[in-house]
Scaffold this motif. Structure first.
Motif, PDB file in Angstrom:
ATOM      1  N   ARG A 184      29.840 -11.848 -19.039  1.00 10.29           N
ATOM      2  CA  ARG A 184      30.906 -10.966 -19.510  1.00 10.29           C
ATOM      3  C   ARG A 184      30.580  -9.518 -19.148  1.00 10.29           C
ATOM      4  NH1 ARG A 184      31.102 -14.742 -24.139  1.00 10.29           N
ATOM      5  NH2 ARG A 184      33.240 -15.545 -24.279  1.00 10.29           N
ATOM      6  N   LEU A 185      31.624  -8.796 -18.767  1.00  9.64           N
ATOM      7  CA  LEU A 185      31.528  -7.360 -18.498  1.00  9.64           C
ATOM      8  C   LEU A 185      32.429  -6.629 -19.474  1.00  9.64           C
ATOM      9  CD1 LEU A 185      30.969  -4.780 -16.676  1.00  9.64           C
ATOM     10  CD2 LEU A 185      33.040  -5.454 -15.420  1.00  9.64           C
ATOM     11  N   LEU A 186      31.893  -5.615 -20.147  1.00  8.28           N
ATOM     12  CA  LEU A 186      32.710  -4.727 -20.966  1.00  8.28           C
ATOM     13  C   LEU A 186      32.925  -3.443 -20.186  1.00  8.28           C
ATOM     14  CD1 LEU A 186      34.152  -4.191 -23.643  1.00  8.28           C
ATOM     15  CD2 LEU A 186      31.991  -3.292 -24.541  1.00  8.28           C
ATOM     16  N   TRP A 187      34.184  -3.152 -19.901  1.00  9.54           N
ATOM     17  CA  TRP A 187      34.564  -1.992 -19.094  1.00  9.54           C
ATOM     18  C   TRP A 187      35.089  -0.905 -20.021  1.00  9.54           C
ATOM     19  CZ3 TRP A 187      34.103   0.055 -14.428  1.00  9.54           C
ATOM     20  CH2 TRP A 187      35.037   0.962 -13.945  1.00  9.54           C
TER      21      TRP A 187
ATOM     22  N   ILE B  51      33.021 -13.496 -30.556  1.00 12.00           N
ATOM     23  CA  ILE B  51      32.012 -13.090 -29.579  1.00 12.00           C
ATOM     24  C   ILE B  51      31.042 -12.110 -30.225  1.00 12.00           C
ATOM     25  CG2 ILE B  51      31.638 -11.892 -27.376  1.00 12.00           C
ATOM     26  CD1 ILE B  51      34.470 -12.871 -26.583  1.00 12.00           C
ATOM     27  N   LEU B  52      29.757 -12.313 -30.003  1.00 16.69           N
ATOM     28  CA  LEU B  52      28.730 -11.394 -30.485  1.00 16.69           C
ATOM     29  C   LEU B  52      28.448 -10.336 -29.431  1.00 16.69           C
ATOM     30  CD1 LEU B  52      26.195 -14.004 -31.908  1.00 16.69           C
ATOM     31  CD2 LEU B  52      27.751 -12.543 -33.235  1.00 16.69           C
ATOM     32  N   PRO B  53      28.073  -9.124 -29.836  1.00 14.44           N
ATOM     33  CA  PRO B  53      27.683  -8.122 -28.846  1.00 14.44           C
ATOM     34  C   PRO B  53      26.576  -8.602 -27.910  1.00 14.44           C
ATOM     35  CG  PRO B  53      27.984  -7.086 -30.986  1.00 14.44           C
ATOM     36  CD  PRO B  53      28.077  -8.574 -31.205  1.00 14.44           C
ATOM     37  N   SER B  54      25.704  -9.458 -28.402  1.00 13.27           N
ATOM     38  CA  SER B  54      24.613  -9.981 -27.576  1.00 13.27           C
ATOM     39  C   SER B  54      25.107 -10.870 -26.437  1.00 13.27           C
ATOM     40  CB  SER B  54      23.622 -10.766 -28.444  1.00 13.27           C
ATOM     41  OG  SER B  54      24.274 -11.846 -29.087  1.00 13.27           O
ATOM     42  N   GLU B  55      26.357 -11.281 -26.499  1.00 12.68           N
ATOM     43  CA  GLU B  55      26.946 -12.108 -25.442  1.00 12.68           C
ATOM     44  C   GLU B  55      27.548 -11.287 -24.315  1.00 12.68           C
ATOM     45  OE1 GLU B  55      29.014 -15.848 -26.957  1.00 12.68           O
ATOM     46  OE2 GLU B  55      28.920 -14.664 -28.804  1.00 12.68           O
ATOM     47  N   ILE B  56      27.507  -9.961 -24.426  1.00 13.50           N
ATOM     48  CA  ILE B  56      28.001  -9.093 -23.361  1.00 13.50           C
ATOM     49  C   ILE B  56      26.888  -8.924 -22.330  1.00 13.50           C
ATOM     50  CG2 ILE B  56      29.020  -6.858 -22.793  1.00 13.50           C
ATOM     51  CD1 ILE B  56      30.685  -8.640 -24.695  1.00 13.50           C
ATOM     52  N   THR B  57      27.110  -9.422 -21.129  1.00 14.21           N
ATOM     53  CA  THR B  57      26.086  -9.376 -20.087  1.00 14.21           C
ATOM     54  C   THR B  57      25.944  -7.974 -19.512  1.00 14.21           C
ATOM     55  OG1 THR B  57      26.876 -11.592 -19.478  1.00 14.21           O
ATOM     56  CG2 THR B  57      25.254 -10.561 -18.019  1.00 14.21           C
ATOM     57  N   TYR B  58      27.096  -7.383 -19.158  1.00 15.10           N
ATOM     58  CA  TYR B  58      27.111  -6.076 -18.502  1.00 15.10           C
ATOM     59  C   TYR B  58      28.049  -5.118 -19.225  1.00 15.10           C
ATOM     60  CZ  TYR B  58      25.330  -8.811 -14.505  1.00 15.10           C
ATOM     61  OH  TYR B  58      24.610  -9.651 -13.698  1.00 15.10           O
ATOM     62  N   VAL B  59      27.692  -3.856 -19.162  1.00 15.13           N
ATOM     63  CA  VAL B  59      28.564  -2.761 -19.598  1.00 15.13           C
ATOM     64  C   VAL B  59      28.684  -1.790 -18.436  1.00 15.13           C
ATOM     65  CG1 VAL B  59      28.672  -0.690 -21.047  1.00 15.13           C
ATOM     66  CG2 VAL B  59      28.122  -2.903 -22.069  1.00 15.13           C
ATOM     67  N   SER B  60      29.907  -1.320 -18.182  1.00  8.64           N
ATOM     68  CA  SER B  60      30.095  -0.272 -17.191  1.00  8.64           C
ATOM     69  C   SER B  60      31.205   0.653 -17.668  1.00  8.64           C
ATOM     70  CB  SER B  60      30.449  -0.862 -15.821  1.00  8.64           C
ATOM     71  OG  SER B  60      30.377   0.133 -14.812  1.00  8.64           O
ATOM     72  N   ILE B  61      31.065   1.938 -17.406  1.00  6.44           N
ATOM     73  CA  ILE B  61      32.068   2.913 -17.808  1.00  6.44           C
ATOM     74  C   ILE B  61      32.744   3.472 -16.564  1.00  6.44           C
ATOM     75  CG2 ILE B  61      31.014   3.526 -20.008  1.00  6.44           C
ATOM     76  CD1 ILE B  61      29.718   5.945 -18.574  1.00  6.44           C
ATOM     77  N   SER B  62      34.038   3.740 -16.663  1.00  8.73           N
ATOM     78  CA  SER B  62      34.729   4.364 -15.541  1.00  8.73           C
ATOM     79  C   SER B  62      34.165   5.753 -15.285  1.00  8.73           C
ATOM     80  CB  SER B  62      36.235   4.419 -15.795  1.00  8.73           C
ATOM     81  OG  SER B  62      36.527   5.134 -16.986  1.00  8.73           O
TER      82      SER B  62
ATOM     83  N   ASP C 291      26.668   2.588 -28.923  1.00  6.42           N
ATOM     84  CA  ASP C 291      25.727   2.124 -29.941  1.00  6.42           C
ATOM     85  C   ASP C 291      25.906   0.652 -30.282  1.00  6.42           C
ATOM     86  OD1 ASP C 291      28.245   3.160 -31.056  1.00  6.42           O
ATOM     87  OD2 ASP C 291      27.387   2.677 -33.010  1.00  6.42           O
ATOM     88  N   GLN C 292      27.060   0.065 -29.940  1.00  2.00           N
ATOM     89  CA  GLN C 292      27.375  -1.309 -30.343  1.00  2.00           C
ATOM     90  C   GLN C 292      27.027  -2.352 -29.284  1.00  2.00           C
ATOM     91  OE1 GLN C 292      31.181  -1.798 -32.265  1.00  2.00           O
ATOM     92  NE2 GLN C 292      31.237   0.353 -32.856  1.00  2.00           N
ATOM     93  N   VAL C 293      26.581  -1.936 -28.123  1.00  2.00           N
ATOM     94  CA  VAL C 293      26.335  -2.893 -27.029  1.00  2.00           C
ATOM     95  C   VAL C 293      24.955  -2.676 -26.408  1.00  2.00           C
ATOM     96  CG1 VAL C 293      28.750  -3.348 -26.469  1.00  2.00           C
ATOM     97  CG2 VAL C 293      27.626  -1.339 -25.491  1.00  2.00           C
ATOM     98  N   GLN C 294      23.965  -2.422 -27.234  1.00  2.00           N
ATOM     99  CA  GLN C 294      22.647  -2.028 -26.744  1.00  2.00           C
ATOM    100  C   GLN C 294      21.912  -3.119 -25.974  1.00  2.00           C
ATOM    101  OE1 GLN C 294      20.783   1.128 -26.962  1.00  2.00           O
ATOM    102  NE2 GLN C 294      22.960   1.598 -26.912  1.00  2.00           N
ATOM    103  N   GLY C 295      22.254  -4.382 -26.162  1.00  2.00           N
ATOM    104  CA  GLY C 295      21.535  -5.451 -25.475  1.00  2.00           C
ATOM    105  C   GLY C 295      22.036  -5.752 -24.085  1.00  2.00           C
ATOM    106  N   SER C 296      23.050  -5.043 -23.621  1.00  2.43           N
ATOM    107  CA  SER C 296      23.666  -5.322 -22.322  1.00  2.43           C
ATOM    108  C   SER C 296      22.977  -4.548 -21.202  1.00  2.43           C
ATOM    109  CB  SER C 296      25.148  -4.952 -22.363  1.00  2.43           C
ATOM    110  OG  SER C 296      25.801  -5.560 -23.454  1.00  2.43           O
ATOM    111  N   THR C 297      23.226  -4.983 -19.978  1.00  5.07           N
ATOM    112  CA  THR C 297      22.757  -4.255 -18.795  1.00  5.07           C
ATOM    113  C   THR C 297      23.838  -3.266 -18.374  1.00  5.07           C
ATOM    114  OG1 THR C 297      21.368  -6.080 -18.021  1.00  5.07           O
ATOM    115  CG2 THR C 297      22.055  -4.462 -16.380  1.00  5.07           C
ATOM    116  N   TRP C 298      23.443  -2.015 -18.215  1.00  2.00           N
ATOM    117  CA  TRP C 298      24.383  -0.951 -17.859  1.00  2.00           C
ATOM    118  C   TRP C 298      24.471  -0.833 -16.339  1.00  2.00           C
ATOM    119  CZ3 TRP C 298      22.795   4.856 -18.029  1.00  2.00           C
ATOM    120  CH2 TRP C 298      23.902   5.658 -17.701  1.00  2.00           C
ATOM    121  N   LEU C 299      25.665  -1.028 -15.804  1.00  2.00           N
ATOM    122  CA  LEU C 299      25.928  -0.864 -14.379  1.00  2.00           C
ATOM    123  C   LEU C 299      26.489   0.536 -14.146  1.00  2.00           C
ATOM    124  CD1 LEU C 299      27.751  -4.264 -13.645  1.00  2.00           C
ATOM    125  CD2 LEU C 299      25.287  -3.784 -13.585  1.00  2.00           C
TER     126      LEU C 299
END
Length: 294
Positions: free
Chosen positions: A88-91, A127-138, A149-157
């Motif tokens: 999962r990616l959170l954009w 869905i748990l925040p720990s299930e977010i694989t990637y985070v990326s911001i525009s 602060d809510q997605v600290q376990g993800s990999t930041w792209l």
């Protein structure tokens, strides 16, 4: 939007900084070469999250041409949970967590509010925040980084230009120093520096591509949806339908010439793909989605 970044200090940056996890410094990984594109992209679904509302009493700052003076508008602030079979990616990360459930906050021409946090909306989806694989911001403006602060376990792209804007390598001051506590929350995350075009899952279905100008490393997102087909999420390349139609550049953009060049490249991509374009701050684009892109 840099003009509202002082809200960070006014709404509790010290509280946000205090919740930074005490973990080792992030390990930076340079992205591998993109995998060859495959003929069939994996099936995606995308949940559209409500990450706040922004009411603007005078839009003059949103057009260097001067033709928006005296106009008012209301923007939606959206984040996107991209669900792929391989992760999962959170954009984008919306307005600050501290605003959740608080009365609307006004500063100068801006009034901002947030009803539900990203974490609460994920919970509603099971869905748990720990299930977010990637985070990326525009990009790194106030209204796109507020709930890191809510997605600290993800990999930041992140591409190198936007990373350097957030953490200047030469020790130069930030464009908005009040954002430093928010940016600090990105540092403990595992980090992957990506290129100007990055195929997130290696199958061509989710591609982050640079559209610089609003900020040094501003990016947009390309999706290949099973029902809708190609979709382009603008980030803040455009803020309004009129801005896209008229090619208007906000006065507070990092570089106007780069923005105009990004307009042209984006529109060429959209035409080549026959893509549906979603302006992330435009309620008229968001409301018909009904909370999901298929």
């Amino acid at each position: 939007m840099r003009l509202v970044l002082l809200l960070t200090a006014a709404t509790g940056a010290l509280l946000l900084a205090a919740c930074a996890p005490e973990t080792p410094a992030a390990v930076e990984a340079v992205a591998d070469a993109p995998a060859p594109e495959v003929a069939e992209a994996a099936a995606l679904t995308v949940n559209v999250l409500d990450c706040g509302k922004i009411t603007i009493s005078d839009l003059d700052a949103f057009s260097s041409a001067g033709d928006y003076a005296g106009q008012a508008d209301e923007f939606t602030d959206t984040c996107y949970l991209v669900n792929h079979p391989n992760g999962r990616l959170l954009w984008d990360l919306g307005l600050p967590t501290q605003l959740v459930g608080q009365p609307p906050f006004t500063q100068q021409i801006f009034t901002v509010s947030v009803e539900k946090s990203i974490k609460d909306q994920l919970a509603a989806l099971g869905i748990l925040p720990s299930e977010i694989t990637y985070v990326s911001i525009s990009h790194s403006h106030f209204d796109h980084v507020g709930q890191v602060d809510q997605v600290q376990g993800s990999t930041w792209l992140v591409n190198q230009k936007e990373y350097d804007a957030m953490f200047p390598p030469d020790g130069a001051p930030l464009a908005d120093p009040t954002l430093a506590p928010t940016y600090a929350l990105f540092q403990p995350m595992e980090r992957q520096i990506i290129g100007a075009e990055h195929d997130v899952f290696g199958d061509g279905s989710v591609v982050i591509f640079e559209t610089s100008g609003h900020t040094p490393g501003h990016a947009s997102l390309q999706l290949k949806m099973p029902e809708t087909g190609p979709v382009l999420l603008t980030g803040d390349l455009y803020h309004r339908t009129e801005s896209r139609a008229l090619g208007r550049v906000p006065r507070f953009n990092y570089n106007e010439a780069d923005t105009v060049a990004a307009f042209a490249a984006f529109e060429a991509r959209a035409a080549e793909l026959g893509a549906k374009v979603i302006i992330q701050h435009e309620p008229a684009d968001i409301a018909p989605l009904g909370g999901i892109i298929r």
